[in-house]
Design an enzyme around this catalytic site. Structure first.
Site, PDB file in Angstrom:
ATOM      1  N   MET A 167       0.834  -1.220   0.000  1.00  0.00           N
ATOM      2  CA  MET A 167       0.000   0.000   0.000  1.00  0.00           C
ATOM      3  C   MET A 167       0.850   1.243   0.000  1.00  0.00           C
ATOM      4  SD  MET A 167      -3.428  -0.155   2.130  1.00  0.00           S
ATOM      5  CE  MET A 167      -4.746  -1.267   1.678  1.00  0.00           C
ATOM      6  N   CYS A 168       0.261   2.359   0.164  1.00  0.00           N
ATOM      7  CA  CYS A 168       0.818   3.702   0.225  1.00  0.00           C
ATOM      8  C   CYS A 168      -0.366   4.615  -0.045  1.00  0.00           C
ATOM      9  CB  CYS A 168       1.855   3.981  -0.866  1.00  0.00           C
ATOM     10  SG  CYS A 168       3.508   3.335  -0.476  1.00  0.00           S
ATOM     11  N   GLY A 169      -0.266   5.842   0.375  1.00  0.00           N
ATOM     12  CA  GLY A 169      -1.327   6.799   0.090  1.00  0.00           C
ATOM     13  C   GLY A 169      -0.767   7.961  -0.688  1.00  0.00           C
ATOM     14  N   ARG A 193      -2.823   3.711   5.191  1.00  0.00           N
ATOM     15  CA  ARG A 193      -2.240   3.157   3.968  1.00  0.00           C
ATOM     16  C   ARG A 193      -0.716   3.291   3.961  1.00  0.00           C
ATOM     17  NH1 ARG A 193      -5.693   2.189  -0.423  1.00  0.00           N
ATOM     18  NH2 ARG A 193      -3.840   2.039  -1.698  1.00  0.00           N
TER      19      ARG A 193
END
Lengths: 298, 232
Positions: A1-3, A32
């Protein structure tokens, strides 16, 4: 993930609220990306030949005043320095080809996070809420912002591996996803004298696109070449002095949603980071399509 | 005897998601309540795993997996739905008034999913028996490996529609950018027109069944063909 988070203010009177609007968006993507966070803010463009350098010291007690004085005595140059803890923004008209080697020789512990006439950049390891507090993100002012919360999957958790990545001047990129051919890109760019600072896959995308633009492509053409050259999963959000741009890979595995009103364009990985923006209930909300290039101008 | 319909409202700006889902699972009384959820604000896992004949109205945009694993309940989202709405639904009805993100109705076994707007990529992926009606268009790889059930698409489809289909059937009114491996357009029979008419009526849409094409499996991938040079 990551935002990923982006916000471009259309009405100049709202530019003073840029940081205040951005912080809840960033924190909204904290789950995230709980291990690092960063943000590039684009402000009014400085007159040539002035440049801003966002510097990262690594330690908490860096003697920023000494740096300022050393520049004056050794280089006979006035330099404005705005420290924020272990980071500072240095503004000077000293050519970067002179300043950067000088910094490297005298202050090897300093990292130049960004260079340009409009960009300021802050990034660090740590929970996004803490990082936002550490660098007073809520006080930031400007026309647009590109921000990121990181959950590392392919390289170490360090401040240097946090996003945004930069290359050249006034260009930054954040990434949700993972590239499968960053080393191939790197092997193509390094013989051209392009230097990499980390082993992070996103840095390869950032340097590839900046290289294309330096070779004469406009942003859209560079991104078109990026679709061919970059393999893997990605939603990329990019900032230049006067633009935000977004692309998603053909499979659209990594999310993105846009909310647009007369006052702003806001982009986030998920709607929960947009839910608290003013007038969002009346915004035009859509998901960017795969392999399409979205560019918003200041 | 007059049946009492109780109405319960939760404001997710005030009440935690866990409390709301707990209520929906454990605290329903014998009457059939109508439950309204305010300010979903993109929250994940709203109204998941319900197993009661209740009506849930969600007033706003939702996050991932809304109404997934639904049994019996009727859930209406007055907004857009995030990734995986009605994923693995078993029965009941889920209605998205806006658009749906990727993987809407993924591997749903039963019930009806209605999306008034567009559905993004992979709509109805691995569908196992539910029906999906999309008022708008669907993204690429929709109905990938769908095993059973029906998908009605009133708009267009992206690339690789129905790739590696099993026995699910797709009805589409608009253009198909490309068909997936082993998917083929087949003639519409009387039973197909009837199916499309019924599903459109259930979804509250007034298109003509005569305007739809049928896409189903050519069944060439059911058996491994070593002579095919893997050209599929």
């Amino acid at each position: 993930m990551c935002g990923i988070i982006g916000l471009l203010i259309k009405q100049p009177h709202l530019r003073d609220s840029l940081g205040e609007l951005t912080v809840p968006m960033l924190i909204g993507m904290g789950e995230r990306g709980p291990d690092s966070a960063g943000l590039a803010v684009f402000t009014q463009t400085l007159a040539d030949p002035y440049r801003k350098y966002s510097l990262y010291s690594g330690g908490k007690d860096f003697p920023w005043q000494d740096l300022s004085q050393a520049l004056q005595t050794q280089m006979s140059k006035e330099a404005e320095l705005q420290p924020h803890g272990n980071q500072a923004v240095l503004t000077t008209d000293l050519p970067s080809t002179t300043l950067k080697p000088w910094l490297k020789a005298h202050y090897p512990q300093l990292h130049v996070l960004s260079t340009g006439r409009a960009i300021d950049l802050y990034k660090d390891a740590g929970n996004p809420t803490e990082v936002a507090d550490r660098y007073h993100f809520k006080d930031l002012k400007g026309s647009h912002v590109v921000a990121h919360t990181r959950m590392a999957t392919e390289s170490a958790v360090t401040p240097a591996h946090a996003h945004p990545f930069t290359a050249g001047e006034d260009f930054c990129l954040v990434h949700n996803g993972s590239l499968s051919n960053p080393n191939e890109i790197r092997r193509k760019l390094e013989p051209r004298g392009i230097h990499f600072e980390t082993d992070n896959d996103t840095e390869a995308a950032c340097r590839f696109l900046e290289w294309r633009m330096r070779e004469g492509d406009d942003l859209a053409t560079a991104l078109q070449k990026g679709f061919e050259a970059l393999d893997g999963f990605y939603t990329f959000l990019m900032g230049t002095a006067d633009k935000l741009a977004l692309v998603r890979d053909a499979f659209a595995c990594k999310p993105a949603v846009v909310a647009e009103t007369d006052e702003y364009v806001a982009i986030a990985s998920e709607f929960r980071s947009l839910a608290h923006l003013p007038q969002v209930k009346h915004a035009h909300i859509y998901e960017p399509a795969p392999e399409e290039i979205y560019v918003w101008n200041v | 005897m007059e049946r009492v319909i109780s109405k319960v409202t939760f404001d997710l700006a005030q009440t935690s998601l866990r409390q709301v889902n707990h209520f929906l699972h454990r605290e329903l009384n014998s009457e059939t309540p109508k439950i309204t959820l305010l300010n979903p604000d993109g929250a994940h896992n709203l109204a998941v795993g319900l197993d009661a004949t209740i009506d849930v109205e969600i007033m706003g945009h939702t996050g991932y997996y809304t109404a997934s694993m639904n049994k019996q309940a009727t859930i209406t989202i007055f907004g857009n739905a995030g990734t995986g709405v009605a994923e693995n639904m078993m029965s009941g009805r889920v209605h998205v008034k806006g658009f749906a993100s990727v993987s809407a109705g993924a591997s749903a076994h039963g019930g009806l999913l209605v999306i008034d707007g567009d559905a993004s990529l992979r709509c109805g992926i691995s569908l196992k028996g539910a029906d999906i009606v999309v008022g708008g268009s669907v993204g690429s790889f929709s109905a990938f490996m769908a095993q059973a059930g029906r998908i009605v698409i009133c708009g267009n489809a992206g690339d690789a529609l129905g790739d590696s289909l099993y026995e699910a059937v797709i009805y589409i009114r608009g253009q198909i950018k490309s068909l997936g491996a082993d998917a083929q357009i087949e003639p519409m029979m009387e039973a197909d027109y009837q199916t499309v008419g019924e599903l459109l009526a259930q979804a509250g849409l007034s298109y003509q069944p005569q305007d739809f094409k049928r896409v189903a499996s050519a069944r060439q991938l059911y058996h491994w063909n070593a002579d095919a040079d893997q050209e599929y």
